[in-house]
Write a protein that holds these residues in place. Structure first.
Motif, PDB file in Angstrom:
ATOM      1  N   CYS A 155      31.381  29.487  42.141  1.00 45.75           N
ATOM      2  CA  CYS A 155      32.203  30.484  42.837  1.00 45.75           C
ATOM      3  C   CYS A 155      33.625  29.684  43.167  1.00 45.75           C
ATOM      4  O   CYS A 155      33.476  28.414  43.811  1.00 45.75           O
ATOM      5  CB  CYS A 155      31.784  30.858  44.205  1.00 45.75           C
ATOM      6  SG  CYS A 155      32.844  32.067  44.987  1.00 45.75           S
TER       7      CYS A 155
ATOM      8  N   ASN B 122      36.024  30.276  45.207  1.00 41.01           N
ATOM      9  CA  ASN B 122      36.320  30.373  46.575  1.00 41.01           C
ATOM     10  C   ASN B 122      35.822  28.892  47.408  1.00 41.01           C
ATOM     11  O   ASN B 122      34.651  28.837  47.436  1.00 41.01           O
ATOM     12  CB  ASN B 122      35.678  31.803  47.301  1.00 41.01           C
ATOM     13  CG  ASN B 122      35.961  31.760  48.650  1.00 41.01           C
ATOM     14  OD1 ASN B 122      36.676  30.906  49.257  1.00 41.01           O
ATOM     15  ND2 ASN B 122      35.398  32.952  49.000  1.00 41.01           N
TER      16      ASN B 122
ATOM     17  N   CYS C 264      33.451  29.102  49.912  1.00 43.30           N
ATOM     18  CA  CYS C 264      31.922  29.660  49.725  1.00 43.30           C
ATOM     19  C   CYS C 264      31.366  28.586  48.793  1.00 43.30           C
ATOM     20  O   CYS C 264      30.356  28.238  49.084  1.00 43.30           O
ATOM     21  CB  CYS C 264      32.208  31.093  48.879  1.00 43.30           C
ATOM     22  SG  CYS C 264      30.682  31.594  48.058  1.00 43.30           S
TER      23      CYS C 264
ATOM     24  N   TYR D  94      29.499  29.014  46.231  1.00 44.08           N
ATOM     25  CA  TYR D  94      28.155  29.298  45.671  1.00 44.08           C
ATOM     26  C   TYR D  94      28.073  28.781  44.027  1.00 44.08           C
ATOM     27  O   TYR D  94      28.921  28.967  43.355  1.00 44.08           O
ATOM     28  CB  TYR D  94      28.162  30.636  45.886  1.00 44.08           C
ATOM     29  CG  TYR D  94      26.865  31.392  45.225  1.00 44.08           C
ATOM     30  CD1 TYR D  94      25.482  31.346  45.796  1.00 44.08           C
ATOM     31  CD2 TYR D  94      27.021  31.892  43.973  1.00 44.08           C
ATOM     32  CE1 TYR D  94      24.567  31.884  45.160  1.00 44.08           C
ATOM     33  CE2 TYR D  94      25.723  32.453  43.263  1.00 44.08           C
ATOM     34  CZ  TYR D  94      24.546  32.382  43.747  1.00 44.08           C
ATOM     35  OH  TYR D  94      23.581  32.850  43.322  1.00 44.08           O
TER      36      TYR D  94
ATOM     37  N   CYS E 235      30.339  37.207  42.849  1.00 46.47           N
ATOM     38  CA  CYS E 235      29.646  36.220  43.745  1.00 46.47           C
ATOM     39  C   CYS E 235      28.758  37.238  44.785  1.00 46.47           C
ATOM     40  O   CYS E 235      29.250  37.736  45.525  1.00 46.47           O
ATOM     41  CB  CYS E 235      30.505  35.174  44.485  1.00 46.47           C
ATOM     42  SG  CYS E 235      29.898  34.303  45.640  1.00 46.47           S
TER      43      CYS E 235
ATOM     44  N   CYS F 197      30.062  35.760  48.799  1.00 44.29           N
ATOM     45  CA  CYS F 197      31.281  36.262  49.174  1.00 44.29           C
ATOM     46  C   CYS F 197      31.586  37.376  48.703  1.00 44.29           C
ATOM     47  O   CYS F 197      32.614  38.011  48.988  1.00 44.29           O
ATOM     48  CB  CYS F 197      32.429  35.117  49.154  1.00 44.29           C
ATOM     49  SG  CYS F 197      33.012  34.551  47.714  1.00 44.29           S
TER      50      CYS F 197
END
Ligand code: ZN
Length: 63
Positions: free
Chosen positions: A5, A7, A10, A12, A52, A55
């Motif tokens: 991810c 972000n 996040c 992930y 994702c 998020c």
């Protein structure tokens, strides 16, 4: 599809959540009542988008 991810809050890593772009039921209804818009709907709504699962950020789409 394995994703990391983008972000930063996040982060992930793992399998992306895959969702169909369009609604098949809606496409069938359109095809049933209005043939051409229904077919167009299927052409433009096919493919998947990848999110994702943590998020909800959209990572990618394919056609
Ligand atoms: Zn994320």
């Amino acid at each position: 599809m394995y994703i990391i991810c983008p972000n930063q809050n996040c982060g992930y890593r793992g399998e992306a959540l895959r969702k169909a772009r369009g609604s098949t039921a809606l496409g069938c209804l359109l095809t049933l009542f209005l043939l051409v818009p229904g077919i167009l709907y299927f052409i433009f709504s096919r493919g998947y988008r990848y999110y994702c699962p943590k998020c909800g950020l959209q990572i990618a789409s394919d056609n």
